[in-house]
Structures are given as structure tokens and as C-alpha cells.
Write a protein that holds these residues in place. Structure first.
Motif, mmCIF file in Angstrom:
data_model
loop_
_atom_site.group_PDB
_atom_site.id
_atom_site.type_symbol
_atom_site.label_atom_id
_atom_site.label_comp_id
_atom_site.label_asym_id
_atom_site.label_seq_id
_atom_site.Cartn_x
_atom_site.Cartn_y
_atom_site.Cartn_z
ATOM 1 N N LEU A 97 19.600 -6.581 33.927
ATOM 2 C CA LEU A 97 19.269 -6.376 32.524
ATOM 3 C C LEU A 97 19.387 -4.896 32.204
ATOM 4 N N GLY A 98 20.093 -4.572 31.131
ATOM 5 C CA GLY A 98 20.229 -3.158 30.794
ATOM 6 C C GLY A 98 21.178 -2.933 29.639
ATOM 7 N N HIS A 99 21.806 -1.770 29.663
ATOM 8 C CA HIS A 99 22.692 -1.377 28.569
ATOM 9 C C HIS A 99 23.716 -0.369 29.093
ATOM 10 N N ASP A 100 24.884 -0.346 28.480
ATOM 11 C CA ASP A 100 25.899 0.635 28.846
ATOM 12 C C ASP A 100 26.690 1.051 27.624
ATOM 13 N N GLY A 101 27.453 2.129 27.773
ATOM 14 C CA GLY A 101 28.268 2.588 26.659
ATOM 15 C C GLY A 101 28.824 3.983 26.906
ATOM 16 N N HIS A 102 29.493 4.504 25.883
ATOM 17 C CA HIS A 102 30.071 5.843 25.977
ATOM 18 C C HIS A 102 30.125 6.468 24.593
ATOM 19 N N VAL A 103 30.062 7.803 24.572
ATOM 20 C CA VAL A 103 30.142 8.538 23.321
ATOM 21 C C VAL A 103 30.523 9.991 23.621
#
Length: 62
Positions: A14-20
């Protein structure tokens, strides 16, 4: 809360990911192992995104 369920070879995470703006990362909790894994990178490229999204990436930690 923005949490996502991810099926991995080590079970559900369970979690979250991404980029910016040149940064990429993911943070996931593995309830079965009671372990949290966070990967933060100060770079971005299609190869980095592919690595972060690969199901085998978490195999490196277990």
C-alpha cells in the motif's frame, strides 16, 4: 488519502508513487512483512520511470 494497492512478488503493498520536475519516487508499506520501502531519486527519464514501475524492483529489498 491517495494510497494505491500494488500486487508484488512479496504480496500486497500500500502506498503511492509519482514524479515531478526532475524527481521520482515511491513509498510503499508491506503489511505482511511490516516493512516500508521508500525510493527517492533526483533524476527523471523514461528508463528511471520504467525501473520504478517494474514489478521486480521490490525484489531487490527482500
Amino acid at each position: 488519502m491517495g494510497l494505491m494497492k500494488l500486487d508484488t512478488n512479496q504480496g500486497v503493498a500500500l502506498g503511492h508513487d509519482g514524479h515531478v520536475f526532475g524527481f521520482g519516487g515511491k513509498s510503499y508499506y508491506f503489511p505482511k512483512q511490516k516493512v516500508t520501502v521508500c525510493i527517492l531519486l533526483n533524476t527523471w527519464s523514461p528508463k528511471v520511470v520504467a525501473l520504478l514501475n517494474a514489478k521486480d524492483t521490490f525484489n531487490l529489498f527482500f
